[in-house]
Design a protein around this motif. Structure first.
Motif, PDB file in Angstrom:
ATOM      1  N   PHE A   8      23.644 -13.437 -17.480  1.00 43.82           N
ATOM      2  CA  PHE A   8      24.052 -12.364 -16.579  1.00 43.82           C
ATOM      3  C   PHE A   8      24.418 -12.946 -15.207  1.00 43.82           C
ATOM      4  O   PHE A   8      23.689 -12.761 -14.231  1.00 43.82           O
ATOM      5  CB  PHE A   8      22.918 -11.348 -16.409  1.00 43.82           C
ATOM      6  N   PRO A   9      25.546 -13.640 -15.097  1.00 43.22           N
ATOM      7  CA  PRO A   9      25.881 -14.296 -13.828  1.00 43.22           C
ATOM      8  C   PRO A   9      26.199 -13.321 -12.697  1.00 43.22           C
ATOM      9  O   PRO A   9      26.036 -13.664 -11.529  1.00 43.22           O
ATOM     10  CB  PRO A   9      27.107 -15.138 -14.183  1.00 43.22           C
ATOM     11  N   LEU A  10      26.631 -12.115 -13.019  1.00 43.55           N
ATOM     12  CA  LEU A  10      26.958 -11.143 -11.972  1.00 43.55           C
ATOM     13  C   LEU A  10      25.723 -10.497 -11.356  1.00 43.55           C
ATOM     14  O   LEU A  10      25.800  -9.914 -10.285  1.00 43.55           O
ATOM     15  CB  LEU A  10      27.847 -10.035 -12.542  1.00 43.55           C
ATOM     16  N   SER A  11      24.608 -10.589 -12.034  1.00 45.99           N
ATOM     17  CA  SER A  11      23.422  -9.847 -11.616  1.00 45.99           C
ATOM     18  C   SER A  11      22.580 -10.558 -10.562  1.00 45.99           C
ATOM     19  O   SER A  11      21.676  -9.953  -9.997  1.00 45.99           O
ATOM     20  CB  SER A  11      22.539  -9.549 -12.828  1.00 45.99           C
ATOM     21  N   PHE A  12      22.851 -11.808 -10.315  1.00 44.77           N
ATOM     22  CA  PHE A  12      22.009 -12.557  -9.386  1.00 44.77           C
ATOM     23  C   PHE A  12      22.809 -12.990  -8.170  1.00 44.77           C
ATOM     24  O   PHE A  12      24.020 -13.143  -8.217  1.00 44.77           O
ATOM     25  CB  PHE A  12      21.405 -13.779 -10.086  1.00 44.77           C
ATOM     26  N   LEU A  20      26.577  -5.526  -4.748  1.00 52.73           N
ATOM     27  CA  LEU A  20      25.846  -4.774  -5.767  1.00 52.73           C
ATOM     28  C   LEU A  20      26.749  -3.741  -6.420  1.00 52.73           C
ATOM     29  O   LEU A  20      26.788  -3.624  -7.647  1.00 52.73           O
ATOM     30  CB  LEU A  20      24.614  -4.098  -5.161  1.00 52.73           C
ATOM     31  N   VAL A  21      27.495  -2.998  -5.611  1.00 51.37           N
ATOM     32  CA  VAL A  21      28.393  -1.968  -6.148  1.00 51.37           C
ATOM     33  C   VAL A  21      29.484  -2.608  -6.997  1.00 51.37           C
ATOM     34  O   VAL A  21      29.827  -2.093  -8.080  1.00 51.37           O
ATOM     35  CB  VAL A  21      28.990  -1.125  -4.996  1.00 51.37           C
ATOM     36  N   VAL A  65      21.099  -3.858 -19.250  1.00 49.28           N
ATOM     37  CA  VAL A  65      20.221  -4.916 -18.740  1.00 49.28           C
ATOM     38  C   VAL A  65      20.860  -5.584 -17.519  1.00 49.28           C
ATOM     39  O   VAL A  65      20.178  -5.900 -16.540  1.00 49.28           O
ATOM     40  CB  VAL A  65      19.908  -5.941 -19.849  1.00 49.28           C
ATOM     41  N   GLY A  66      22.178  -5.784 -17.547  1.00 52.29           N
ATOM     42  CA  GLY A  66      22.867  -6.388 -16.411  1.00 52.29           C
ATOM     43  C   GLY A  66      22.754  -5.544 -15.158  1.00 52.29           C
ATOM     44  O   GLY A  66      22.516  -6.065 -14.060  1.00 52.29           O
ATOM     45  N   ILE A  67      22.904  -4.233 -15.296  1.00 53.45           N
ATOM     46  CA  ILE A  67      22.796  -3.342 -14.137  1.00 53.45           C
ATOM     47  C   ILE A  67      21.361  -3.315 -13.610  1.00 53.45           C
ATOM     48  O   ILE A  67      21.129  -3.373 -12.400  1.00 53.45           O
ATOM     49  CB  ILE A  67      23.292  -1.926 -14.497  1.00 53.45           C
ATOM     50  N   SER A  73      17.484  -7.666  -8.646  1.00 54.97           N
ATOM     51  CA  SER A  73      17.807  -8.840  -7.841  1.00 54.97           C
ATOM     52  C   SER A  73      18.156  -8.440  -6.408  1.00 54.97           C
ATOM     53  O   SER A  73      17.782  -9.135  -5.457  1.00 54.97           O
ATOM     54  CB  SER A  73      18.976  -9.593  -8.464  1.00 54.97           C
ATOM     55  N   PHE A  74      18.862  -7.340  -6.255  1.00 48.46           N
ATOM     56  CA  PHE A  74      19.210  -6.864  -4.916  1.00 48.46           C
ATOM     57  C   PHE A  74      17.963  -6.477  -4.123  1.00 48.46           C
ATOM     58  O   PHE A  74      17.870  -6.727  -2.927  1.00 48.46           O
ATOM     59  CB  PHE A  74      20.160  -5.671  -5.012  1.00 48.46           C
TER      60      PHE A  74
END
Length: 79
Positions: A8-12, A20-21, A65-67, A73-74
């Motif tokens: 999930f590279p976008l999530s961190f 985040l958006v 799970v990614g969201i 993470s945010f």
């Protein structure tokens, strides 16, 4: 945790609300495109319906799970 960052590279690494958006919108677009592919794939009798169901379920779980990871993470709960 390193494997989650690879999957999930976008999530961190989300520093501000804008990132985040953007991450959430990308996950939702991926889910929408998969839904369209699944509806086209569902036209094929028997195997198409099963394949569409499996693909839709897996991509739906991945985006959910990614969201969730992006929000955690945010909020600095998961690092």
């Amino acid at each position: 945790m390193e494997q989650l960052k690879k999957l999930f590279p976008l999530s961190f690494g989300l520093e501000d609300v804008k990132k985040l958006v953007i991450a959430i919108v990308i996950y939702l677009v991926v889910d929408l495109v998969c839904g369209l592919v699944c509806s086209i794939l569902g036209i094929i009798p028997l195997l198409g319906g099963i394949a569409a169901w499996v693909l839709g379920t897996l991509v739906g779980i991945y985006t959910l799970v990614g969201i969730v990871l992006a929000v955690l993470s945010f909020l600095k709960i998961v690092q």
